[in-house]
Motif scaffolding. Sequence first.
Motif, mmCIF file in Angstrom:
data_model
loop_
_atom_site.group_PDB
_atom_site.id
_atom_site.type_symbol
_atom_site.label_atom_id
_atom_site.label_comp_id
_atom_site.label_asym_id
_atom_site.label_seq_id
_atom_site.Cartn_x
_atom_site.Cartn_y
_atom_site.Cartn_z
ATOM 1 N N ASP A 73 32.911 36.362 57.781
ATOM 2 C CA ASP A 73 33.378 37.107 56.736
ATOM 3 C C ASP A 73 34.842 37.397 56.709
ATOM 4 O O ASP A 73 34.957 37.812 54.976
ATOM 5 C CB ASP A 73 32.304 38.989 56.707
ATOM 6 N N ALA A 74 35.627 37.866 56.713
ATOM 7 C CA ALA A 74 37.010 37.718 57.253
ATOM 8 C C ALA A 74 37.650 36.646 55.885
ATOM 9 O O ALA A 74 37.082 35.377 56.214
ATOM 10 C CB ALA A 74 37.908 37.870 58.582
ATOM 11 N N PRO A 75 38.739 36.881 55.214
ATOM 12 C CA PRO A 75 39.161 35.958 53.954
ATOM 13 C C PRO A 75 40.382 35.003 55.399
ATOM 14 O O PRO A 75 40.689 36.214 55.865
ATOM 15 C CB PRO A 75 39.553 36.753 53.026
ATOM 16 N N LYS A 76 40.138 34.550 54.516
ATOM 17 C CA LYS A 76 41.423 33.012 55.384
ATOM 18 C C LYS A 76 42.641 33.230 54.174
ATOM 19 O O LYS A 76 42.561 34.037 52.842
ATOM 20 C CB LYS A 76 40.966 32.132 54.932
ATOM 21 N N ALA A 77 43.545 33.103 54.794
ATOM 22 C CA ALA A 77 44.781 33.384 53.616
ATOM 23 C C ALA A 77 44.969 33.032 52.907
ATOM 24 O O ALA A 77 45.585 33.422 51.716
ATOM 25 C CB ALA A 77 46.050 32.764 54.629
ATOM 26 N N ASP A 78 44.321 31.543 51.874
ATOM 27 C CA ASP A 78 44.654 31.440 51.257
ATOM 28 C C ASP A 78 42.924 32.098 50.187
ATOM 29 O O ASP A 78 42.596 31.050 48.968
ATOM 30 C CB ASP A 78 44.706 30.070 51.346
ATOM 31 N N GLN A 79 42.722 32.999 49.903
ATOM 32 C CA GLN A 79 41.489 33.436 49.582
ATOM 33 C C GLN A 79 42.109 34.720 48.497
ATOM 34 O O GLN A 79 42.576 35.617 49.578
ATOM 35 C CB GLN A 79 40.489 33.646 50.827
ATOM 36 N N GLU A 80 40.843 34.816 48.177
ATOM 37 C CA GLU A 80 41.223 36.111 47.147
ATOM 38 C C GLU A 80 39.368 36.834 47.081
ATOM 39 O O GLU A 80 38.835 35.851 46.850
ATOM 40 C CB GLU A 80 42.224 36.404 46.076
ATOM 41 N N LYS A 81 40.017 38.244 46.761
ATOM 42 C CA LYS A 81 38.717 38.889 46.322
ATOM 43 C C LYS A 81 38.396 37.985 44.751
ATOM 44 O O LYS A 81 38.475 38.685 44.292
ATOM 45 C CB LYS A 81 38.729 40.141 46.916
ATOM 46 N N CYS A 82 37.373 38.307 43.946
ATOM 47 C CA CYS A 82 36.840 37.757 42.683
ATOM 48 C C CYS A 82 35.930 38.906 42.589
ATOM 49 O O CYS A 82 34.423 38.095 42.838
ATOM 50 C CB CYS A 82 36.902 36.348 42.601
ATOM 51 N N GLY A 141 44.710 32.166 42.722
ATOM 52 C CA GLY A 141 44.951 31.675 42.006
ATOM 53 C C GLY A 141 43.656 30.723 41.220
ATOM 54 O O GLY A 141 44.018 30.358 40.189
ATOM 55 N N THR A 142 41.964 31.088 41.164
ATOM 56 C CA THR A 142 41.238 30.696 40.742
ATOM 57 C C THR A 142 40.049 31.535 40.491
ATOM 58 O O THR A 142 39.462 30.955 39.467
ATOM 59 C CB THR A 142 40.422 29.244 41.692
ATOM 60 N N CYS A 143 40.352 32.810 41.259
ATOM 61 C CA CYS A 143 39.642 33.886 40.415
ATOM 62 C C CYS A 143 39.109 33.750 38.935
ATOM 63 O O CYS A 143 38.319 33.901 37.975
ATOM 64 C CB CYS A 143 40.151 35.292 40.340
ATOM 65 N N THR A 144 40.741 34.234 37.809
ATOM 66 C CA THR A 144 40.377 34.176 36.091
ATOM 67 C C THR A 144 40.385 32.720 35.785
ATOM 68 O O THR A 144 39.577 32.914 35.349
ATOM 69 C CB THR A 144 41.795 34.813 35.547
ATOM 70 N N LYS A 145 40.401 32.083 36.091
ATOM 71 C CA LYS A 145 39.750 30.772 35.739
ATOM 72 C C LYS A 145 38.104 30.203 35.606
ATOM 73 O O LYS A 145 38.379 29.836 34.855
ATOM 74 C CB LYS A 145 40.811 29.599 36.646
ATOM 75 N N ASP A 197 30.474 43.462 41.879
ATOM 76 C CA ASP A 197 30.338 42.779 42.945
ATOM 77 C C ASP A 197 31.268 41.494 43.187
ATOM 78 O O ASP A 197 31.796 41.188 42.589
ATOM 79 C CB ASP A 197 28.676 41.654 43.330
ATOM 80 N N TRP A 198 31.861 40.987 44.495
ATOM 81 C CA TRP A 198 32.278 39.763 44.339
ATOM 82 C C TRP A 198 32.214 38.694 45.997
ATOM 83 O O TRP A 198 31.193 39.369 46.192
ATOM 84 C CB TRP A 198 33.557 40.693 44.882
ATOM 85 N N LYS A 199 33.612 37.717 45.518
ATOM 86 C CA LYS A 199 33.124 36.656 46.767
ATOM 87 C C LYS A 199 34.152 36.487 46.598
ATOM 88 O O LYS A 199 35.572 36.790 45.858
ATOM 89 C CB LYS A 199 32.333 35.458 45.876
ATOM 90 N N TYR A 200 35.015 35.627 47.668
ATOM 91 C CA TYR A 200 36.210 35.136 48.481
ATOM 92 C C TYR A 200 36.000 33.817 47.631
ATOM 93 O O TYR A 200 35.164 33.220 47.666
ATOM 94 C CB TYR A 200 36.196 34.876 49.466
ATOM 95 N N SER A 224 33.126 40.023 39.664
ATOM 96 C CA SER A 224 32.289 40.017 37.901
ATOM 97 C C SER A 224 31.959 38.224 38.227
ATOM 98 O O SER A 224 31.587 37.377 37.079
ATOM 99 C CB SER A 224 32.633 39.861 37.358
ATOM 100 N N ILE A 225 31.742 37.454 39.216
ATOM 101 C CA ILE A 225 31.478 36.384 38.987
ATOM 102 C C ILE A 225 30.362 35.996 40.383
ATOM 103 O O ILE A 225 29.521 34.165 40.409
ATOM 104 C CB ILE A 225 32.569 35.099 39.373
ATOM 105 N N ALA A 226 29.942 37.472 41.364
ATOM 106 C CA ALA A 226 28.607 36.379 42.054
ATOM 107 C C ALA A 226 27.735 36.727 41.363
ATOM 108 O O ALA A 226 27.211 37.411 40.545
ATOM 109 C CB ALA A 226 29.057 37.508 43.663
ATOM 110 N N LYS A 227 27.019 35.778 42.226
ATOM 111 C CA LYS A 227 25.122 35.437 40.818
ATOM 112 C C LYS A 227 24.314 36.651 42.458
ATOM 113 O O LYS A 227 24.969 37.218 43.125
ATOM 114 C CB LYS A 227 24.189 34.287 41.858
ATOM 115 N N ALA A 228 22.650 36.878 41.784
ATOM 116 C CA ALA A 228 22.605 37.999 42.941
ATOM 117 C C ALA A 228 21.924 37.293 43.946
ATOM 118 O O ALA A 228 21.250 36.206 43.868
ATOM 119 C CB ALA A 228 20.696 38.069 41.955
ATOM 120 N N GLY A 229 22.351 38.422 44.976
ATOM 121 C CA GLY A 229 22.257 37.706 46.936
ATOM 122 C C GLY A 229 23.231 37.374 46.921
ATOM 123 O O GLY A 229 23.092 36.618 47.992
ATOM 124 N N GLN A 230 23.789 36.569 46.261
ATOM 125 C CA GLN A 230 25.726 35.791 47.335
ATOM 126 C C GLN A 230 26.795 36.197 47.197
ATOM 127 O O GLN A 230 28.288 35.709 47.189
ATOM 128 C CB GLN A 230 25.292 34.579 46.139
#
Length: 84
Positions: A23-32, A71-75, A64-67, A34-40
């Motif tokens: 569950d730990a983020p990698k250095a090249d990831q960020e929390k995003c 730079g891709t979250c807002t896109k 709710d969020w996903k990694y 409003s994009i997670a689907k139910a249960g994901q």
Amino acid sequence: MYKRHALIAAALATVCAATAAADAPKADQEKCFSIAKAGQNDCAAADGTHGCAGQAKADKSSADWKYVAKGTCTKAGGKLTASK
């Protein structure tokens, strides 16, 4: 009987440690948000409605969020912070 309890406890600790590392983020990831689907979702909701991954009740909940790759979250239509 105590050896059995110790073995079970050790096995559970190993599973929990492996899950936490995954569950730990990698250095090249960020929390995003409003994009997670139910249960994901990847972890606890920002508003405290639940405390674990995979418990999102609705698609694209603002709490709710996903990694994602940096730079891709807002896109993807997400937000870098939880909505209030």
